[in-house]
Design an enzyme around this catalytic site. Structure first.
Site, PDB file in Angstrom:
ATOM      1  N   HIS A 151     -54.469 -37.039 -63.132  1.00 56.82           N
ATOM      2  CA  HIS A 151     -54.524 -37.849 -61.945  1.00 56.82           C
ATOM      3  C   HIS A 151     -55.102 -39.737 -62.014  1.00 56.82           C
ATOM      4  O   HIS A 151     -55.710 -39.930 -61.433  1.00 56.82           O
ATOM      5  CB  HIS A 151     -56.192 -37.281 -60.675  1.00 56.82           C
ATOM      6  CG  HIS A 151     -55.991 -35.852 -60.547  1.00 56.82           C
ATOM      7  ND1 HIS A 151     -54.416 -35.862 -60.021  1.00 56.82           N
ATOM      8  CD2 HIS A 151     -56.678 -35.293 -60.104  1.00 56.82           C
ATOM      9  CE1 HIS A 151     -54.599 -34.687 -59.599  1.00 56.82           C
ATOM     10  NE2 HIS A 151     -55.619 -33.601 -59.519  1.00 56.82           N
ATOM     11  N   GLU A 161     -49.776 -30.582 -53.660  1.00 58.79           N
ATOM     12  CA  GLU A 161     -49.528 -31.330 -53.822  1.00 58.79           C
ATOM     13  C   GLU A 161     -47.628 -31.972 -54.540  1.00 58.79           C
ATOM     14  O   GLU A 161     -47.377 -31.564 -55.243  1.00 58.79           O
ATOM     15  CB  GLU A 161     -50.459 -31.966 -55.373  1.00 58.79           C
ATOM     16  CG  GLU A 161     -51.775 -31.737 -54.653  1.00 58.79           C
ATOM     17  CD  GLU A 161     -52.617 -31.427 -56.149  1.00 58.79           C
ATOM     18  OE1 GLU A 161     -52.891 -32.550 -56.748  1.00 58.79           O
ATOM     19  OE2 GLU A 161     -53.715 -30.434 -56.271  1.00 58.79           O
ATOM     20  N   HIS A 204     -53.208 -35.311 -52.338  1.00 54.42           N
ATOM     21  CA  HIS A 204     -54.185 -34.410 -52.904  1.00 54.42           C
ATOM     22  C   HIS A 204     -54.797 -34.126 -51.298  1.00 54.42           C
ATOM     23  O   HIS A 204     -56.139 -33.784 -51.608  1.00 54.42           O
ATOM     24  CB  HIS A 204     -54.731 -34.843 -53.629  1.00 54.42           C
ATOM     25  CG  HIS A 204     -55.302 -33.414 -54.858  1.00 54.42           C
ATOM     26  ND1 HIS A 204     -56.304 -32.698 -54.584  1.00 54.42           N
ATOM     27  CD2 HIS A 204     -55.502 -33.437 -56.343  1.00 54.42           C
ATOM     28  CE1 HIS A 204     -57.023 -32.412 -56.083  1.00 54.42           C
ATOM     29  NE2 HIS A 204     -55.882 -32.002 -56.490  1.00 54.42           N
TER      30      HIS A 204
END
Length: 349
Positions: free
Chosen positions: A104, A312, A176
């Site tokens: 991420h 996602e 997310h």
């Protein structure tokens, strides 16, 4: 339709703002920390409103709690093996924030930043912008990113993520958000029904890094080609060692600009949503981390294991290191553009 701007608090002395958008029976709150969707109210079949996204009442809770609730993740969402990749013959080392891997965007990725927000009343939207320099978390190239959230009268939430760069780099942005169609404060989502339009998924090895295989979902716990409860096979620890999902699905290509990724319904209330995207994959994640570290969410709600589910849309995890996965390269003069369209509906009960 209206957009209202207000103060949401501060992080390290820097102001975090909130934008409330309302269109018809749907209303949402977007905050500038992580460019996150903080609240999203939709009605059920009897017109009763519920906030169907997990989130927090103050900025510090977003900082302290794991899970990137409602956030935009980048510069590369999901995992990169051994925190490095090679582009145009040059190897780049990234921050190892899930050692030895990268996830991420690193320790201070896009989901850990305060964005600049502005209302776009004419287009019924809020636009957020983030600029990050060359070398940020190890990535090459200065990148400018914008995320536009728009409510439509259908009703639907549209999310458009864009990025440009001044040097060749890699980009994979993801929204997310955690959904709970019964309401964020209603407990687990195991009885909510899910369909994923994917014939294949990407199996993972150590560190949840894809093996490179595109495996058929048929006959496995990953077969959501027909709608079924999320919890139908979630306790099958031979296939799901964490007693939960955290896997990328390879979306079927319908030959259209947007493909349907998923359809979810809460049978008791009739609330439902679909997710459409121009991306090749979707990560289905059942908020397993709350099992080890429950969080106190909005209004004092306790988020425990399986309190929500994330869908996602994305490029595949570790794509920069697996040649037959879709390319994640972005070059000067190009624009990365990731579209999500999320229509809401009431299912027949």
């Amino acid at each position: 339709m209206s957009i209202k701007k207000s103060a949401f608090g501060t992080i390290g002395g820097e102001a975090v703002e909130a934008f409330d958008i309302e269109a018809g029976q749907v209303r949402t709150t977007i905050i500038t920390y992580a460019a996150a969707v903080s609240r999203l109210f939709v009605p059920d079949g009897k017109g009763r409103q519920a906030d169907i996204v997990l989130g927090y009442d103050d900025p510090e809770s977003y900082v302290q709690n794991r899970g990137s609730a409602g956030a935009i993740c980048g510069r590369y969402a999901n995992r990169i093996a051994d925190a490095r990749f090679t582009l145009d013959g040059e190897t780049y080392s990234l921050s190892q924030n899930e050692a030895p891997n990268h996830i991420h965007g690193g320790f201070h990725g896009f989901s850990k930043r305060i964005w600049t927000g502005e209302a776009d009343t004419a287009n019924k939207a809020v636009r957020l912008t983030l600029q990050r320099p060359d070398g940020d978390e190890g990535y090459p190239g200065a990148v400018t990113t914008t995320v536009t959230y728009r409510l439509t009268d259908d009703p639907a939430l549209e999310i458009v993520m864009e990025a440009t760069t001044d040097r060749p780099t890699i980009v994979n942005l993801a929204y997310h958000g955690y959904w709970n169609l019964a309401g964020h404060d209603s407990g687990h989502v195991r009885d909510q029904h899910l369909l994923i339009d994917a014939d294949h998924y990407t199996p993972v090895g150590l560190g949840k890094i894809p093996t490179g295989e595109l495996a058929p979902v048929a006959g496995t716990a990953f077969d959501f080609r027909s709608s079924r409860p999320i919890g139908a096979m979630i306790d099958d620890t031979t296939q799901l060692p964490e007693a939960g999902y955290d896997h990328n699905f390879c979306l079927n290509d319908n030959g259209q600009p947007l493909r349907r990724a998923a359809r979810a319904v809460h049978p008791a209330s009739g609330r439902g949503l679909e997710i459409w995207t121009n991306q090749p994959g979707v990560q289905f994640y059942t908020a397993n981390h709350f099992g080890k570290a429950p969080a106190v969410g909005k209004g004092g709600a306790v988020y425990d294991r399986h309190a929500g589910f994330a869908l996602e849309t994305q490029n595949f995890p570790n794509a920069p290191n697996i040649p037959h996965f879709p390319s994640a390269a972005l070059r000067p003069g190009e624009t990365y553009r990731h579209v999500m369209r999320i229509p809401f509906f009431i299912a027949d009960l």
